[in-house]
Design a protein around this motif. Structure first.
Motif, mmCIF file in Angstrom:
data_model
loop_
_atom_site.group_PDB
_atom_site.id
_atom_site.type_symbol
_atom_site.label_atom_id
_atom_site.label_comp_id
_atom_site.label_asym_id
_atom_site.label_seq_id
_atom_site.Cartn_x
_atom_site.Cartn_y
_atom_site.Cartn_z
ATOM 1 N N THR A 187 0.827 -1.200 0.000
ATOM 2 C CA THR A 187 0.000 0.000 0.000
ATOM 3 C C THR A 187 0.862 1.250 0.000
ATOM 4 O O THR A 187 0.586 2.221 -0.711
ATOM 5 N N PHE A 188 1.936 1.232 0.772
ATOM 6 C CA PHE A 188 2.853 2.367 0.818
ATOM 7 C C PHE A 188 3.509 2.563 -0.547
ATOM 8 O O PHE A 188 3.763 3.689 -0.977
ATOM 9 N N SER A 189 3.766 1.467 -1.234
ATOM 10 C CA SER A 189 4.460 1.518 -2.522
ATOM 11 C C SER A 189 3.588 2.047 -3.657
ATOM 12 O O SER A 189 3.968 2.971 -4.367
ATOM 13 N N ASN A 190 2.408 1.434 -3.843
ATOM 14 C CA ASN A 190 1.616 1.776 -5.039
ATOM 15 C C ASN A 190 0.402 2.655 -4.757
ATOM 16 O O ASN A 190 -0.249 3.121 -5.692
ATOM 17 N N GLU A 191 0.090 2.878 -3.498
ATOM 18 C CA GLU A 191 -1.006 3.765 -3.081
ATOM 19 C C GLU A 191 -2.380 3.309 -3.571
ATOM 20 O O GLU A 191 -3.345 4.084 -3.523
ATOM 21 N N ALA A 192 -2.505 2.079 -4.061
ATOM 22 C CA ALA A 192 -3.802 1.578 -4.522
ATOM 23 C C ALA A 192 -4.766 1.490 -3.346
ATOM 24 O O ALA A 192 -4.442 0.917 -2.310
ATOM 25 N N GLY A 193 -5.951 2.064 -3.507
ATOM 26 C CA GLY A 193 -6.936 2.076 -2.450
ATOM 27 C C GLY A 193 -6.799 3.260 -1.512
ATOM 28 O O GLY A 193 -7.734 3.605 -0.794
ATOM 29 N N VAL A 194 -5.630 3.891 -1.531
ATOM 30 C CA VAL A 194 -5.383 5.040 -0.652
ATOM 31 C C VAL A 194 -6.127 6.278 -1.164
ATOM 32 O O VAL A 194 -6.612 7.090 -0.391
ATOM 33 N N GLY A 195 -6.201 6.415 -2.490
ATOM 34 C CA GLY A 195 -6.923 7.528 -3.086
ATOM 35 C C GLY A 195 -6.055 8.689 -3.521
ATOM 36 O O GLY A 195 -6.510 9.576 -4.248
ATOM 37 N N SER A 196 -4.802 8.707 -3.095
ATOM 38 C CA SER A 196 -3.925 9.841 -3.413
ATOM 39 C C SER A 196 -3.680 9.980 -4.913
ATOM 40 O O SER A 196 -3.687 11.097 -5.451
ATOM 41 N N ALA A 197 -3.470 8.854 -5.599
ATOM 42 C CA ALA A 197 -3.163 8.916 -7.032
ATOM 43 C C ALA A 197 -4.315 9.516 -7.836
ATOM 44 O O ALA A 197 -4.099 10.158 -8.866
ATOM 45 N N LEU A 214 -7.883 2.868 -16.924
ATOM 46 C CA LEU A 214 -7.115 1.782 -17.557
ATOM 47 C C LEU A 214 -5.616 2.052 -17.502
ATOM 48 O O LEU A 214 -4.809 1.141 -17.291
ATOM 49 N N VAL A 215 -5.238 3.318 -17.698
ATOM 50 C CA VAL A 215 -3.814 3.671 -17.615
ATOM 51 C C VAL A 215 -3.303 3.463 -16.190
ATOM 52 O O VAL A 215 -2.224 2.909 -15.974
ATOM 53 N N SER A 216 -4.100 3.885 -15.212
ATOM 54 C CA SER A 216 -3.651 3.847 -13.820
ATOM 55 C C SER A 216 -3.509 2.433 -13.269
ATOM 56 O O SER A 216 -2.689 2.200 -12.377
ATOM 57 N N LEU A 217 -4.264 1.477 -13.779
ATOM 58 C CA LEU A 217 -4.193 0.126 -13.201
ATOM 59 C C LEU A 217 -2.859 -0.555 -13.479
ATOM 60 O O LEU A 217 -2.521 -1.558 -12.848
ATOM 61 N N LEU A 218 -2.080 -0.004 -14.409
ATOM 62 C CA LEU A 218 -0.752 -0.561 -14.678
ATOM 63 C C LEU A 218 0.254 -0.182 -13.578
ATOM 64 O O LEU A 218 1.275 -0.843 -13.407
ATOM 65 N N GLU A 219 -0.040 0.901 -12.852
ATOM 66 C CA GLU A 219 0.922 1.411 -11.875
ATOM 67 C C GLU A 219 1.234 0.422 -10.753
ATOM 68 O O GLU A 219 2.405 0.191 -10.445
ATOM 69 N N PRO A 220 0.212 -0.187 -10.103
ATOM 70 C CA PRO A 220 0.548 -1.167 -9.056
ATOM 71 C C PRO A 220 1.347 -2.356 -9.592
ATOM 72 O O PRO A 220 2.201 -2.905 -8.887
ATOM 73 N N PHE A 221 1.073 -2.750 -10.840
ATOM 74 C CA PHE A 221 1.797 -3.882 -11.415
ATOM 75 C C PHE A 221 3.274 -3.538 -11.593
ATOM 76 O O PHE A 221 4.163 -4.294 -11.172
ATOM 77 N N VAL A 222 3.550 -2.392 -12.209
ATOM 78 C CA VAL A 222 4.941 -2.001 -12.458
ATOM 79 C C VAL A 222 5.660 -1.709 -11.151
ATOM 80 O O VAL A 222 6.776 -2.192 -10.905
ATOM 81 N N ASP A 223 5.019 -0.940 -10.291
ATOM 82 C CA ASP A 223 5.647 -0.491 -9.054
ATOM 83 C C ASP A 223 5.868 -1.627 -8.068
ATOM 84 O O ASP A 223 6.989 -1.859 -7.599
ATOM 85 N N THR A 224 4.799 -2.351 -7.737
ATOM 86 C CA THR A 224 4.870 -3.365 -6.679
ATOM 87 C C THR A 224 5.255 -4.744 -7.202
ATOM 88 O O THR A 224 6.170 -5.385 -6.672
ATOM 89 N N VAL A 225 4.536 -5.216 -8.242
ATOM 90 C CA VAL A 225 4.762 -6.582 -8.720
ATOM 91 C C VAL A 225 6.135 -6.718 -9.381
ATOM 92 O O VAL A 225 6.821 -7.722 -9.199
ATOM 93 N N VAL A 226 6.569 -5.704 -10.132
ATOM 94 C CA VAL A 226 7.845 -5.797 -10.841
ATOM 95 C C VAL A 226 8.998 -5.230 -10.009
ATOM 96 O O VAL A 226 9.906 -5.956 -9.600
ATOM 97 N N ILE A 227 8.968 -3.925 -9.722
ATOM 98 C CA ILE A 227 10.118 -3.269 -9.094
ATOM 99 C C ILE A 227 10.325 -3.730 -7.650
ATOM 100 O O ILE A 227 11.449 -4.042 -7.236
#
Length: 374
Positions: A187-197, A214-227
């Motif tokens: 949550t700290f990493s990708n902010e998904a569910g936090v609402g800030s993005a 659709l663009v934004s849903l890629l962010e948790p994948f790149v940030d958390t799942v990959v990096i």
């Protein structure tokens, strides 16, 4: 070993793609264009306006105000003090800058941050779009080198991660401890569910809310799942993740830095550059989130904006001078509180997102919205 948290972090990142899609779609749908032409959006607006449409105006207002208050605290904590704290910790680790010089690091960072945020959203976007690609490329490049250089240990590292996820050996609370740590870090990493993005995504030029979702849903994948998974592999391969959660070992960015330097000593200097760039870009981004929450509560005016920006820069200095434990605890608490207000609202507003998606897909199929996949 606290490796099991990584598994839950990855799972949370994958599930977070759905919540990121919902909140950023709603952010664009309910954004407000001010007389000056500037755009304000985010949970404060979709919670109050969206729930009002469903006859829940009172609840929406409570959630919106609660979110705005917690967003201000979150911007000062996780988006500010934590970043300044870790930037100074990395300078201390890599260049042996005395830890008591944190106030100097804080003043320099505060001056740089203020010089950017005083120009508003165009200035923030201009700086971050230049810094972030270089920062990400540098960090990913180093992680790939470490993983390739230790390719024989990758299988064992993944085994340790999966085993730790369900046994939680060495983590306070066992399995539950690993689960909680994984969810907190994701949550700290990708902010998904936090609402800030959603606050930042609301400022885009598109008129179609779904496209931004659709663009934004890629962010948790790149940030958390990959990096973040690459980072976890580097730390696991180095075998330094001992005591990271009970305070008896390396923590935060120094743990990551020590793990990278196990493969190549000079990596600590490159990592210091990446960490400082990351901290700087994160601070100026969160200053915008906090500012929008601040103006939602106290009104839109130059004096109100300047008051927040000065306060924000003061907390940069504070963050660089206090202990890591206090900063991370405060940051986690504020961001967790933000997510509570936001997610409660998202449950009520999901039918609106579903309706928007159905409308968008129908218009694509009918040809009203042009497709460029051929």
């Amino acid at each position: 070993m606290a490796y099991g948290a990584t598994f839950w972090m990855i799972l949370c990142g994958l599930l977070g793609m759905a919540s990121k899609f919902c909140e950023c779609t709603l952010g664009v749908k309910y954004r407000t264009v001010l007389p000056s032409g500037a755009i304000s959006g985010g949970p404060m607006y979709y919670l109050s306006q969206g729930l009002a449409e469903k006859g829940l105006g009172g609840l929406g207002k409570i959630l919106a105000v609660g979110f705005a208050l917690m967003c201000i605290l979150g911007s000062l904590g996780g988006g500010n003090m934590f970043q300044a704290n870790q930037a100074h910790a990395m300078l201390t680790y890599a260049f042996e800058v005395p830890s008591e010089y944190g106030i100097i690091t804080g003043i320099v960072l505060a001056a740089l941050v203020f010089s950017v945020i005083v120009g508003g959203m165009p200035s923030i976007a201009s700086v971050t779009e230049k810094i972030v690609p270089w920062m990400a490329g540098l960090y990913i490049g180093m992680a790939i080198i470490v993983i390739v250089a230790n390719i024989g240990q990758v299988g064992a590292a993944f085994a340790a991660i999966f085993e730790g996820a369900f046994t939680g050996a060495g983590v306070a609370g066992g399995f539950v401890g690993a689960l909680i740590q994984g969810l907190k870090r994701a949550t700290f990493s990708n902010e998904a569910g936090v609402g800030s993005a959603a606050i930042a995504h609301s400022a885009v030029k598109t008129k179609e809310p779904i496209t931004e979702g659709l663009v934004s849903l890629l962010e948790p994948f790149v940030d958390t799942v990959v990096i973040c998974t690459m980072t976890a592999l580097v730390i696991t391969i180095a075998g330094l993740n001992v005591g990271a959660f009970d305070g008896s070992g390396l923590t935060g960015v120094t743990l990551t830095a020590a793990s990278f330097t196990e493969t190549a000593g000079f990596f600590k200097y490159l990592l210091a550059l990446a960490v400082v760039m990351f901290a700087f870009s994160t601070m100026i981004s969160w200053s915008y989130y906090g500012l929008k929450a601040w103006t939602y509560l106290f009104g839109e005016s130059k004096k109100v904006e300047l008051a927040f920006k000065l306060m924000f820069c003061f907390f940069v200095i504070v963050g660089a001078t206090i202990q890591f434990g206090a900063v991370i605890d405060f940051s986690d608490a504020a961001i967790f509180a933000m997510s509570i207000f936001n997610i409660i609202g998202l449950y009520f507003l999901m039918p609106i997102v579903k309706k928007e998606l159905a409308s968008f897909v129908a218009r694509v199929k009918s040809g009203e919205i042009k497709s460029y996949d051929k």
